[in-house]
Design a protein around this motif. Structure first.
Motif, PDB file in Angstrom:
ATOM      1  N   LYS A  53       0.914  -1.237  -0.244  1.00 42.31           N
ATOM      2  CA  LYS A  53       0.148   0.083  -0.037  1.00 42.31           C
ATOM      3  C   LYS A  53       0.745   1.122  -0.112  1.00 42.31           C
ATOM      4  N   ARG A  56      -0.428   4.593  -1.031  1.00 42.95           N
ATOM      5  CA  ARG A  56      -1.263   5.443  -0.291  1.00 42.95           C
ATOM      6  C   ARG A  56      -0.999   5.851   1.094  1.00 42.95           C
ATOM      7  N   GLU A 226      -8.759   5.050  -1.232  1.00 48.22           N
ATOM      8  CA  GLU A 226      -8.541   4.832  -2.621  1.00 48.22           C
ATOM      9  C   GLU A 226      -8.717   6.242  -3.322  1.00 48.22           C
TER      10      GLU A 226
END
Length: 793
Positions: A53, A56, A226
Motif C-alpha cells: 500500500k 497510499r 483509494e
C-alpha cells in the motif's frame, strides 16, 4: 556482413594491443564505477517499495512557526493519529510509533539474562495492517490488541530465545513492565524505513488515549483511501487542527510526506527515529558523477580511436576503392566499438563483483551480488552498453568513414582544424571536471577535519555514556554513582536525561513578566556533576545543587550564554533571577555556549535543570586516558555487581558525536576514491590526444631533429601544447568548483572559508598529472629515428 565486420574488428584489436588495451581499460573502469554507483543509487531509491500500500501511505510532518525557527519535524503530538481517524474523511487508518523512552535503549530481561535493544518501538496495532507486516508466528489481526503484548522480528527471536518458540514467553522491560510475546514477524528488509526489531502494543501504554496536542514525539503514518486527493486531504487536516487548537496556540502546522520520499527527503528533518535516513542530494551528486565518468570514458575512446587515423585511413581508402560505401564502413566501425564496449562490460561486471565488498565498506551499505542478477540491473547494463556504443562510436565512425581513396596518395594525412579543436575541447572538458573534483575533495576533507577538530565548547573525549534507563530507585542510582567514583580511573560521574548530540526536551524560554513569544530551548535533567563531566566553561554562578530533597518543588537551572543573551542579562546579573521554562526556574549558573547539536545547526538556547519532570537515562562517566580496556572492564564489573539485572550497555561520547557526521565522512571518502578514478580515466584521454598529436607532427619532429633540435626541446614543445589545454581547463573548472562547494558549505552553520591555496594546489596537481601523462608520448616521439619519420609512404 556482420560476421565479416566482427572478424575485422577482432583482428584490429589484436594488431593494436596497446591502443586496444587502453581503450578497454578506460571503458571498463568507467563502466565499473557506473555499475557500482548504479547499485548504490538503485538501493537508495528502492526504499519502502516492498509495502503493497506504499502509494497510499503518508507520513505526517510537523512544521514549526517562527518561534521554533521554521523547522520540520518527523514527529507530531500523540492525539494526531486519533483525530485523523475520526475527523479526516480521506484517511482510512493511522498509526503511531514511539521509540522506547524517546529514542533511548530498552533494557530487557529474558530467561534470567540481560539484554539491550536499540530498536524497540511502541506502536499502534494499525501499523501491522497499514504496512502489511507478515507474521511467521502468531496472528497479525490480534497480536497487538491487548495491553502488555509484544512481537519480535525473526532476528530478535533468534537472538533472545535461540531455537525456542518465543510465543507465550515474557520479556521484562526496564525492570518495570512485563510483556507477553504474541508473534514473530519477518525481518524488515535493509531498504525499509521501518527498522524495528521489537514492537510492543501501545494499548495500555501512557500515550495510548492521550489527547494532548503538545509533546510532539510520535512518528505518525496514515493510510489514505483509494483515489483521494492529497491537496483535499491536506485541507481536511488543516481544518482538523483549527477545530481542536486555538489559533494563538498553534505554533505548528501539519504536512504530508509520501512514504516513497521518507528515506531520501528527510535528511534535514528533526526528531526522526529511523536509523536509515538517506540524502537525495548525495544520490543526485553520485548520479551526476556516474554520468560524468561515463562521458569521460567515452570521450577517451573517441580520442584514442581517432589518434590512429593515419593507419585507419589506408584501410578506409582501400575498402572504398574496392566498392565499400560510407554506410557499410560506419557499420564496421560500430561493430568494433560494440565489441570493445562488450568486452569492457564483461570486465566491468567482473571488477564490480571483485570490488563490491570494498564498496560496501566505503559506503556502509550491504549491497549483495543478487542485485547483479536483478532484471533491472541486467536491462540497465544492456542500456549502458548500447548508449556507450552509440555515443563512443558516433564520432570515430563518422570521422573515419569520410576518408577518400585519393588521400592514401598524400604524403601525410591532413585533417581539418575543426576535428583537432573538438578533440582538444573534449580533453579540456575532462580536465575541467577533474580539477573541479580535486578542489571539491580538498574542501570536503578540510570541512570534515574542521568538524572533527573544532572546539565544541565541551570535552567529548574520555567520556562514557552508560545506559541506566532500566535502573529503578534513586538509592540504586546514587549507589552506582558512588561506586563508579570510587574507581581510580574515574574523575566525574553525572546522571543525565541525554548527552550532546541527542534530542532531549524542547520547551519555550520566557522572560519573567509579559513575554508572550519566548525562545525555543532544549532542556536536560541532570545533577551537579554535569559541569565536570563535560568540562563545560562556567561563566558565572555555580553548577546545580549537589543535594535536593524529593519534596523540594524549586527548580534550579544552569543556562547557556545564548539563553542569557535572550533574557537581556550579563552572566553575573542572571544569577538568582527567575525565568519561566514551562514552570518557574531559578538561575544558579551560566555556562559558555557549546555545540549540543550538529555543526549544521547554529547554537541555540540550552538549559540543565533538576526538575523531576523527566527521567535520567544515562550516566556520563569521565575517566583518565590510559588503559581503556582496563577502565571498561572495571566499570562493567562494578555495574554488574551493583545492578545484576541490567545489561551493561555503553558508548563513547566522542564516537557518538562523530556519528552525527557519518554522511559527510562517507561523502568525502566516496569523493576521494572516485575523484582518483576519474582523474585516471581522464589521463587516458590525454594520453590519446598526445598519441594523436605525435602522429600528426611526426614529420615536423623529424625535420627538427635533422636540424639539430634536442630530445628535451622537442619533448618540451609537445608538452607545452598540453599544458595550455590544462590551463584553459583550470579557468573553467575553478569557478565551477568554487560555486558548487560554496553551495555545499552553506549547509553548515560552522564552516571553513575556501582558501586561494586550494586552487593553486589543485591546479598544480592537475598540471602535474597532465605533464606526467604526456611525457611518455612526447619523449617517445622525440626519440624516434628521423629517417623513419621522413620516409615517403
Amino acid at each position: 556482413m556482420f560476421k565479416n565486420n566482427l572478424k575485422v574488428a577482432w583482428r584490429n584489436l589484436k594488431s593494436n594491443k596497446l591502443f586496444s588495451g587502453i581503450n578497454i581499460i578506460g571503458l571498463s573502469m568507467g563502466l565499473t564505477i557506473v555499475m557500482l554507483l548504479f547499485l548504490f543509487i538503485s538501493h537508495e531509491r528502492s526504499f519502502d517499495s516492498m509495502f503493497p500500500k506504499k502509494d497510499r501511505i503518508q507520513r505526517v510532518l510537523l512544521k514549526t512557526d517562527g518561534d521554533f525557527g521554521f523547522e520540520i519535524w518527523a514527529t507530531v503530538p500523540p492525539v494526531t493519529a486519533l483525530a485523523m481517524k475520526e475527523e479526516v474523511t480521506n484517511v482510512e487508518s493511522a498509526t503511531r510509533l514511539l521509540k522506547h523512552n524517546f529514542g533511548r535503549p530498552a533494557s530487557l530481561r529474558i530467561n534470567n539474562q540481560n539484554f539491550t535493544e536499540d530498536l524497540f518501538y511502541w506502536v499502534d496495532k494499525e501499523l501491522l495492517t497499514i504496512f502489511d507486516v507478515e507474521l511467521v508466528k502468531g496472528d497479525a489481526a490480534t497480536a497487538l490488541d491487548r495491553p502488555g503484548t509484544v512481537i519480535l522480528s525473526e532476528t530478535a527471536a533468534q537472538t533472545y530465545f535461540n531455537q525456542e518458540n518465543p510465543v507465550g514467553q515474557t520479556i521484562m522491560v526496564d525492570n518495570e513492565r512485563e510483556l507477553e510475546v504474541t508473534g514473530v514477524y519477518k525481518d524488515f528488509p535493509e531498504n525499509s524505513t521501518l527498522d524495528a526489531e521489537i514492537m510492543a502494543s501501545s494499548n495500555g501504554y501512557w500515550f495510548y488515549d492521550r489527547k494532548s496536542w503538545s509533546n510532539a514525539s510520535f512518528e505518525t503514518y496514515c493510510l489514505l483511501k483509494e483515489n483521494v486527493s492529497i491537496d483535499a486531504t491536506q485541507t481536511q487536516i488543516d481544518q482538523m487542527l483549527d477545530a481542536n487548537l486555538a489559533k494563538e496556540n498553534q505554533w505548528y502546522s501539519f504536512g504530508l510526506q509520501p512514504l516513497g520520499k521518507v528515506h531520501l527527503y528527510s535528511a534535514s528533518y528533526g526528531n526522526s527515529y529511523t536509523s536509515r535516513i538517506g540524502d537525495i542530494n548525495e544520490v543526485r551528486n553520485l548520479t551526476y558523477l556516474a554520468i560524468l565518468i561515463l562521458l569521460i570514458a567515452c570521450v577517451n575512446y573517441m580520442n584514442l580511436t581517432t589518434a590512429r587515423s593515419q593507419k585507419r585511413s589506408k584501410e578506409v581508402g582501400i575498402s572504398k576503392t574496392l566498392g565499400a560505401s560510407s554506410e557499410s564502413l560506419v557499420g564496421r566501425f560500430y561493430v568494433e566499438t560494440g565489441l570493445i564496449t562488450a568486452i569492457s562490460i564483461v570486465l566491468g561486471v567482473a571488477l564490480t563483483l571483485l570490488l563490491l565488498p570494498s564498496f560496501n565498506a566505503l559506503t556502509n551499505q550491504h549491497l549483495t551480488l543478487d542485485l547483479l542478477l536483478n532484471p533491472s540491473f541486467v536491462l540497465a547494463a544492456l542500456g549502458v552498453w548500447l548508449v556507450t556504443t552509440l555515443f563512443s562510436g558516433l564520432y570515430p565512425s563518422m570521422y573515419l568513414s569520410r576518408f577518400m581513396p585519393k588521400e592514401i596518395l598524400s604524403p601525410s594525412l591532413k585533417r581539418g582544424k575543426g576535428n583537432v579543436v573538438i578533440r582538444k575541447g573534449l580533453v579540456v572538458m575532462q580536465f575541467a571536471a577533474s580539477t573541479a573534483l580535486i578542489v571539491g575533495v580538498m574542501v570536503i576533507y578540510q570541512q570534515t577535519q574542521y568538524i572533527q577538530n573544532k572546539n565544541l565548547g565541551f570535552a567529548a573525549d574520555n567520556v562514557m555514556a552508560v545506559s541506566i534507563g532500566g535502573l529503578r530507585g534513586e538509592e540504586n542510582k546514587d549507589a552506582l554513582v558512588q561506586e563508579f567514583k570510587n574507581l581510580s580511573e574515574v574523575t566525574a560521574v553525572s546522571m543525565v536525561q541525554g548527552y550532546p548530540g541527542m534530542d532531549v526536551s524542547g520547551r519555550t524560554l520566557k522572560r519573567k513578566g509579559t513575554d508572550e513569544q519566548g525562545l525555543n530551548i532544549q532542556t536536560n535533567v541532570t545533577d551537579a556533576s554535569i559541569v565536570d563531566a563535560l568540562k563545560l566553561h562556567l561563566l558565572a554562578g555555580s553548577s546545580l545543587p549537589k543535594f535536593k530533597n524529593e519534596k523540594d518543588t524549586l527548580v534550579e537551572v544552569v543556562l547557556n550564554k545564548k539563553a542569557i543573551d535572550y533574557l537581556g542579562f550579563s552572566p553575573e546579573e542572571a544569577i538568582g533571577k527567575e525565568v519561566y521554562i514551562g514552570v518557574p526556574n531559578t538561575i544558579v549558573g551560566v555556562v559558555d555556549d557549546f555545540n549540543y547539536e550538529s555543526l549544521h545547526q547554529p547554537i541555540g538556547a540550552y538549559a540543565f535543570h533538576n526538575s523531576q519532570s523527566e527521567g535520567k537515562s544515562f550516566m556520563l562517566v569521565r575517566f583518565k586516558s590510559g588503559n581503556l580496556g582496563h577502565t571498561v572492564a572495571g566499570l562493567k564489573s562494578t555495574f554488574t555487581r551493583i545492578v545484576p539485572n541490567l545489561d551493561f550497555n555503553y558508548s563513547f561520547l566522542d564516537q557518538n558525536i562523530a556519528r552525527m557526521y557519518a554522511r559527510e565522512k562517507r561523502a568525502g571518502q566516496i569523493s576521494i576514491v572516485f575523484c582518483l578514478l576519474a582523474i585516471f580515466v581522464a589521463a587516458l584521454g590525454l594520453f590519446g590526444l598526445a598519441a594523436y598529436t605525435a602522429e600528426q607532427r611526426r614529420k615536423e619532429i623529424g625535420i627538427r631533429k635533422v636540424l639539430g633540435a634536442s630530445v628535451g626541446k622537442i619533448s618540451q614543445m609537445l608538452s607545452m601544447d598540453f599544458a595550455k589545454l590544462v590551463l584553459i581547463a583550470l579557468l573553467i573548472g575553478f569557478p565551477l568548483a568554487y560555486f558548487s562547494m560554496e553551495n555545499w558549505l552553506e549547509g553548515f552553520a560552522y564552516r571553513i572559508d575556501i582558501q586561494w591555496w586550494v586552487f593553486l594546489l589543485a591546479g598544480t596537481i592537475a598540471l602535474g598529472i597532465a605533464l606526467l601523462t604526456v611525457s611518455f608520448q612526447s619523449i617517445r616521439a622525440a626519440l624516434t629515428n628521423p629517417v623513419k619519420s621522413l620516409r615517403t609512404e
